[in-house]
Design a protein around this motif. Sequence first.
Motif, PDB file in Angstrom:
ATOM      1  N   ILE A  71       9.822  13.750  -0.139  1.00 36.46           N
ATOM      2  CA  ILE A  71      11.212  14.121  -0.470  1.00 36.46           C
ATOM      3  C   ILE A  71      11.857  13.052  -1.348  1.00 36.46           C
ATOM      4  O   ILE A  71      12.535  13.373  -2.340  1.00 36.46           O
ATOM      5  N   LEU A  72      11.659  11.783  -1.001  1.00 34.18           N
ATOM      6  CA  LEU A  72      12.244  10.704  -1.824  1.00 34.18           C
ATOM      7  C   LEU A  72      11.664  10.685  -3.227  1.00 34.18           C
ATOM      8  O   LEU A  72      12.399  10.462  -4.203  1.00 34.18           O
ATOM      9  N   VAL A  73      10.365  10.911  -3.365  1.00 31.74           N
ATOM     10  CA  VAL A  73       9.748  10.967  -4.695  1.00 31.74           C
ATOM     11  C   VAL A  73      10.329  12.134  -5.490  1.00 31.74           C
ATOM     12  O   VAL A  73      10.645  11.991  -6.677  1.00 31.74           O
ATOM     13  N   TYR A  74      10.485  13.284  -4.859  1.00 31.62           N
ATOM     14  CA  TYR A  74      11.056  14.446  -5.523  1.00 31.62           C
ATOM     15  C   TYR A  74      12.480  14.146  -6.009  1.00 31.62           C
ATOM     16  O   TYR A  74      12.828  14.449  -7.160  1.00 31.62           O
ATOM     17  N   LEU A  75      13.297  13.545  -5.137  1.00 27.63           N
ATOM     18  CA  LEU A  75      14.663  13.202  -5.540  1.00 27.63           C
ATOM     19  C   LEU A  75      14.674  12.180  -6.673  1.00 27.63           C
ATOM     20  O   LEU A  75      15.493  12.272  -7.598  1.00 27.63           O
ATOM     21  N   PHE A  76      13.768  11.207  -6.619  1.00 27.14           N
ATOM     22  CA  PHE A  76      13.691  10.218  -7.692  1.00 27.14           C
ATOM     23  C   PHE A  76      13.286  10.866  -9.009  1.00 27.14           C
ATOM     24  O   PHE A  76      13.842  10.534 -10.074  1.00 27.14           O
ATOM     25  N   ILE A  77      12.355  11.801  -8.969  1.00 21.68           N
ATOM     26  CA  ILE A  77      11.933  12.499 -10.196  1.00 21.68           C
ATOM     27  C   ILE A  77      13.093  13.291 -10.779  1.00 21.68           C
ATOM     28  O   ILE A  77      13.317  13.275 -11.998  1.00 21.68           O
ATOM     29  N   ILE A  78      13.847  13.988  -9.939  1.00 27.85           N
ATOM     30  CA  ILE A  78      15.014  14.732 -10.434  1.00 27.85           C
ATOM     31  C   ILE A  78      16.025  13.767 -11.043  1.00 27.85           C
ATOM     32  O   ILE A  78      16.543  14.013 -12.148  1.00 27.85           O
ATOM     33  N   TYR A  79      16.313  12.671 -10.368  1.00 27.39           N
ATOM     34  CA  TYR A  79      17.261  11.678 -10.885  1.00 27.39           C
ATOM     35  C   TYR A  79      16.784  11.096 -12.223  1.00 27.39           C
ATOM     36  O   TYR A  79      17.556  11.023 -13.193  1.00 27.39           O
ATOM     37  N   ALA A  80      15.504  10.734 -12.278  1.00 27.29           N
ATOM     38  CA  ALA A  80      14.975  10.136 -13.510  1.00 27.29           C
ATOM     39  C   ALA A  80      14.973  11.147 -14.649  1.00 27.29           C
ATOM     40  O   ALA A  80      15.329  10.804 -15.794  1.00 27.29           O
ATOM     41  N   SER A  81      14.599  12.389 -14.360  1.00 26.89           N
ATOM     42  CA  SER A  81      14.562  13.384 -15.437  1.00 26.89           C
ATOM     43  C   SER A  81      15.966  13.682 -15.967  1.00 26.89           C
ATOM     44  O   SER A  81      16.161  13.871 -17.171  1.00 26.89           O
ATOM     45  N   ARG A  82      16.952  13.685 -15.097  1.00 23.32           N
ATOM     46  CA  ARG A  82      18.336  13.893 -15.558  1.00 23.32           C
ATOM     47  C   ARG A  82      18.805  12.709 -16.389  1.00 23.32           C
ATOM     48  O   ARG A  82      19.483  12.891 -17.412  1.00 23.32           O
ATOM     49  N   ASN A  83      18.494  11.503 -15.945  1.00 23.17           N
ATOM     50  CA  ASN A  83      18.908  10.324 -16.720  1.00 23.17           C
ATOM     51  C   ASN A  83      18.205  10.249 -18.066  1.00 23.17           C
ATOM     52  O   ASN A  83      18.762   9.713 -19.027  1.00 23.17           O
ATOM     53  N   ILE A  84      16.996  10.765 -18.133  1.00 24.98           N
ATOM     54  CA  ILE A  84      16.299  10.790 -19.428  1.00 24.98           C
ATOM     55  C   ILE A  84      16.841  11.919 -20.294  1.00 24.98           C
ATOM     56  O   ILE A  84      17.029  11.760 -21.504  1.00 24.98           O
ATOM     57  N   SER A  85      17.125  13.065 -19.709  1.00 24.02           N
ATOM     58  CA  SER A  85      17.549  14.217 -20.507  1.00 24.02           C
ATOM     59  C   SER A  85      18.999  14.118 -20.971  1.00 24.02           C
ATOM     60  O   SER A  85      19.357  14.703 -22.003  1.00 24.02           O
ATOM     61  N   LEU A  86      19.862  13.415 -20.267  1.00 26.03           N
ATOM     62  CA  LEU A  86      21.266  13.317 -20.690  1.00 26.03           C
ATOM     63  C   LEU A  86      21.416  12.682 -22.070  1.00 26.03           C
ATOM     64  O   LEU A  86      22.127  13.230 -22.925  1.00 26.03           O
ATOM     65  N   PRO A  87      20.791  11.537 -22.343  1.00 27.76           N
ATOM     66  CA  PRO A  87      20.927  10.983 -23.698  1.00 27.76           C
ATOM     67  C   PRO A  87      20.309  11.886 -24.768  1.00 27.76           C
ATOM     68  O   PRO A  87      20.844  12.011 -25.875  1.00 27.76           O
ATOM     69  N   VAL A  88      19.201  12.530 -24.435  1.00 35.05           N
ATOM     70  CA  VAL A  88      18.571  13.434 -25.404  1.00 35.05           C
ATOM     71  C   VAL A  88      19.498  14.607 -25.675  1.00 35.05           C
ATOM     72  O   VAL A  88      19.689  15.031 -26.835  1.00 35.05           O
ATOM     73  N   THR A  89      20.119  15.142 -24.647  1.00 29.42           N
ATOM     74  CA  THR A  89      21.055  16.251 -24.821  1.00 29.42           C
ATOM     75  C   THR A  89      22.264  15.794 -25.631  1.00 29.42           C
ATOM     76  O   THR A  89      22.745  16.532 -26.511  1.00 29.42           O
ATOM     77  N   ALA A  90      22.746  14.586 -25.357  1.00 26.33           N
ATOM     78  CA  ALA A  90      23.892  14.071 -26.121  1.00 26.33           C
ATOM     79  C   ALA A  90      23.531  13.913 -27.586  1.00 26.33           C
ATOM     80  O   ALA A  90      24.320  14.267 -28.474  1.00 26.33           O
ATOM     81  N   ILE A  91      22.362  13.396 -27.874  1.00 24.55           N
ATOM     82  CA  ILE A  91      21.936  13.232 -29.288  1.00 24.55           C
ATOM     83  C   ILE A  91      21.779  14.588 -29.947  1.00 24.55           C
ATOM     84  O   ILE A  91      22.179  14.786 -31.108  1.00 24.55           O
ATOM     85  N   THR A  92      21.241  15.553 -29.219  1.00 21.06           N
ATOM     86  CA  THR A  92      21.087  16.890 -29.783  1.00 21.06           C
ATOM     87  C   THR A  92      22.451  17.505 -30.089  1.00 21.06           C
ATOM     88  O   THR A  92      22.634  18.122 -31.156  1.00 21.06           O
ATOM     89  N   ASN A  93      23.409  17.339 -29.212  1.00 20.65           N
ATOM     90  CA  ASN A  93      24.747  17.868 -29.453  1.00 20.65           C
ATOM     91  C   ASN A  93      25.391  17.207 -30.657  1.00 20.65           C
ATOM     92  O   ASN A  93      26.059  17.873 -31.475  1.00 20.65           O
ATOM     93  N   ILE A  94      25.239  15.891 -30.782  1.00 24.55           N
ATOM     94  CA  ILE A  94      25.833  15.186 -31.926  1.00 24.55           C
ATOM     95  C   ILE A  94      25.200  15.644 -33.227  1.00 24.55           C
ATOM     96  O   ILE A  94      25.907  15.871 -34.226  1.00 24.55           O
ATOM     97  N   THR A  95      23.868  15.795 -33.231  1.00 24.80           N
ATOM     98  CA  THR A  95      23.223  16.230 -34.469  1.00 24.80           C
ATOM     99  C   THR A  95      23.596  17.666 -34.802  1.00 24.80           C
ATOM    100  O   THR A  95      23.708  18.010 -35.993  1.00 24.80           O
ATOM    101  N   GLN A  96      23.788  18.509 -33.824  1.00 26.30           N
ATOM    102  CA  GLN A  96      24.218  19.887 -34.120  1.00 26.30           C
ATOM    103  C   GLN A  96      25.629  19.909 -34.678  1.00 26.30           C
ATOM    104  O   GLN A  96      25.950  20.735 -35.536  1.00 26.30           O
ATOM    105  N   GLN A  97      26.496  19.031 -34.165  1.00 24.24           N
ATOM    106  CA  GLN A  97      27.851  18.979 -34.701  1.00 24.24           C
ATOM    107  C   GLN A  97      27.857  18.444 -36.119  1.00 24.24           C
ATOM    108  O   GLN A  97      28.684  18.826 -36.931  1.00 24.24           O
ATOM    109  N   ALA A  98      26.938  17.537 -36.405  1.00 28.24           N
ATOM    110  CA  ALA A  98      26.888  16.952 -37.741  1.00 28.24           C
ATOM    111  C   ALA A  98      26.353  17.959 -38.749  1.00 28.24           C
ATOM    112  O   ALA A  98      26.690  17.893 -39.935  1.00 28.24           O
ATOM    113  N   ILE A  99      25.545  18.863 -38.322  1.00 25.43           N
ATOM    114  CA  ILE A  99      24.979  19.826 -39.262  1.00 25.43           C
ATOM    115  C   ILE A  99      25.939  20.898 -39.535  1.00 25.43           C
ATOM    116  O   ILE A  99      26.828  21.331 -39.736  1.00 25.43           O
TER     117      ILE A  99
END
Length: 99
Positions: A71-99
């Motif tokens: 359970i702890l590993v599963y929660l850590f994976i969810i936490y890590a994947s969200r922390n990795i995906s948030l900056p990627v999502t933010a960069i994608t949003n910024i590049t879409q706004q710039a285009i």
Amino acid sequence: MINSKQISPIRDDFKKLEESEVKQETEDFVNHLASAIEVAEKQEEKAESNLSKVRIFRIFIIFISIGTSIILVYLFIIYASRNISLPVTAITNITQQAI
């Protein structure tokens, strides 16, 4: 060959031995020893019973520990994947706004 004159003193000696205090003390010792053996056997049975209960409890703790770890590993994976995906999502949003 042994004659009756030789047997008579031997019989008398055995009678004396049977009537002596040493025999009674020996019988008392044997009785106490038998009681101690009974107590030791009962304690051994109880210890074996407790040992089997402890083994079952140990297996239970191992399964709880493994489940908690999963359970702890599963929660850590969810936490890590969200922390990795948030900056990627933010960069994608910024590049879409710039285009």
